[in-house]
Motif scaffolding. Sequence first.
Motif, PDB file in Angstrom:
ATOM      1  N   ARG A 234      54.285 -69.247 -76.530  1.00 55.20           N
ATOM      2  CA  ARG A 234      54.531 -68.873 -75.127  1.00 55.20           C
ATOM      3  C   ARG A 234      53.315 -69.168 -74.265  1.00 55.20           C
ATOM      4  O   ARG A 234      53.434 -69.687 -73.153  1.00 55.20           O
ATOM      5  CB  ARG A 234      54.897 -67.390 -75.029  1.00 55.20           C
ATOM      6  CG  ARG A 234      56.273 -67.040 -75.552  1.00 55.20           C
ATOM      7  CD  ARG A 234      56.700 -65.644 -75.110  1.00 55.20           C
ATOM      8  NE  ARG A 234      55.770 -64.614 -75.571  1.00 55.20           N
ATOM      9  CZ  ARG A 234      55.862 -64.001 -76.743  1.00 55.20           C
ATOM     10  NH1 ARG A 234      56.824 -64.334 -77.595  1.00 55.20           N
ATOM     11  NH2 ARG A 234      54.993 -63.074 -77.082  1.00 55.20           N
ATOM     12  N   SER A 238      53.251 -72.208 -71.196  1.00 56.24           N
ATOM     13  CA  SER A 238      53.525 -71.668 -69.862  1.00 56.24           C
ATOM     14  C   SER A 238      52.266 -71.046 -69.268  1.00 56.24           C
ATOM     15  O   SER A 238      51.304 -70.766 -69.988  1.00 56.24           O
ATOM     16  CB  SER A 238      54.629 -70.594 -69.936  1.00 56.24           C
ATOM     17  OG  SER A 238      54.206 -69.499 -70.726  1.00 56.24           O
ATOM     18  N   ARG A 242      49.219 -73.370 -70.355  1.00 58.62           N
ATOM     19  CA  ARG A 242      49.678 -74.730 -70.012  1.00 58.62           C
ATOM     20  C   ARG A 242      48.756 -75.357 -68.967  1.00 58.62           C
ATOM     21  O   ARG A 242      48.415 -76.541 -69.039  1.00 58.62           O
ATOM     22  CB  ARG A 242      51.115 -74.701 -69.509  1.00 58.62           C
ATOM     23  CG  ARG A 242      51.658 -76.090 -69.223  1.00 58.62           C
ATOM     24  CD  ARG A 242      53.170 -76.087 -69.036  1.00 58.62           C
ATOM     25  NE  ARG A 242      53.679 -77.416 -68.847  1.00 58.62           N
ATOM     26  CZ  ARG A 242      53.923 -78.281 -69.820  1.00 58.62           C
ATOM     27  NH1 ARG A 242      53.693 -77.936 -71.071  1.00 58.62           N
ATOM     28  NH2 ARG A 242      54.386 -79.479 -69.567  1.00 58.62           N
TER      29      ARG A 242
END
Length: 244
Positions: A234, A238, A242
């Motif tokens: 995760r 994101s 990211r």
Amino acid sequence: ADPAAFAARFLRVTALAAELRLATTHTLEDSGLLATVLPAFTRDTGIRVRPLIAGTGQALKMAERGDADIVWSHSPSDEERFVAAGFGTRRTVVMTNAFVLLGPRADPAKIGGERDIVAAFNKVAATRARFVSRADASGTYRKEMALWREAGVRPGGGWYIAAGVGMAATLRIADERAAYVLSDEATYAAQKRRVDLVVVSGGDPRLANIYALVPVDPARVPGVDTAAAEAFVRWVTSGAGRAL
């Protein structure tokens, strides 16, 4: 005591007790990416990460044995087989870069500017110019062997040097031997001031280098830290992870 503050503190201490075992590749280590990403993940989540550096094939074997919670690698066919065999829950593509063919400035095989990577490999073989191979189970070696097969060449003999070491060390050997070598562009960018190698072929779509995360499936490999692995997926795919 404030119950909310106590709960937040308890969760932080619990997270700090966790350690994610990340089986990953020499290219992510040698490029400097892990040194940037992993401390930031720990700061944001409280989960420590223990990187286990190997070629992709070895990283997947570690995960099969239960020595890793998640794999971050760059050999799509191997990763897909790993998932199909039940060892991984899924394969999540995170990022791409590209492979490049490097060589000495003298360019004895006269490859410079050749965009067709298979034609470039054929020129190396035809001239028996020195070529240094990772010669391991890495994603880079998998790509190299696929290109030799497409070129119709079975490399061997005195011109073909099997290094059996990581990407940065392989680049140093190629530099010392004035040889050609297949590298990922990120490791080359991190190491280029330490070697006198130049890009002689790049840009062919066949040189795409795709990195993916594969959490280990607890149903097949009991004892893995699924929560920490999922938190890493995760975070990397994101938000702050990211962006970094």
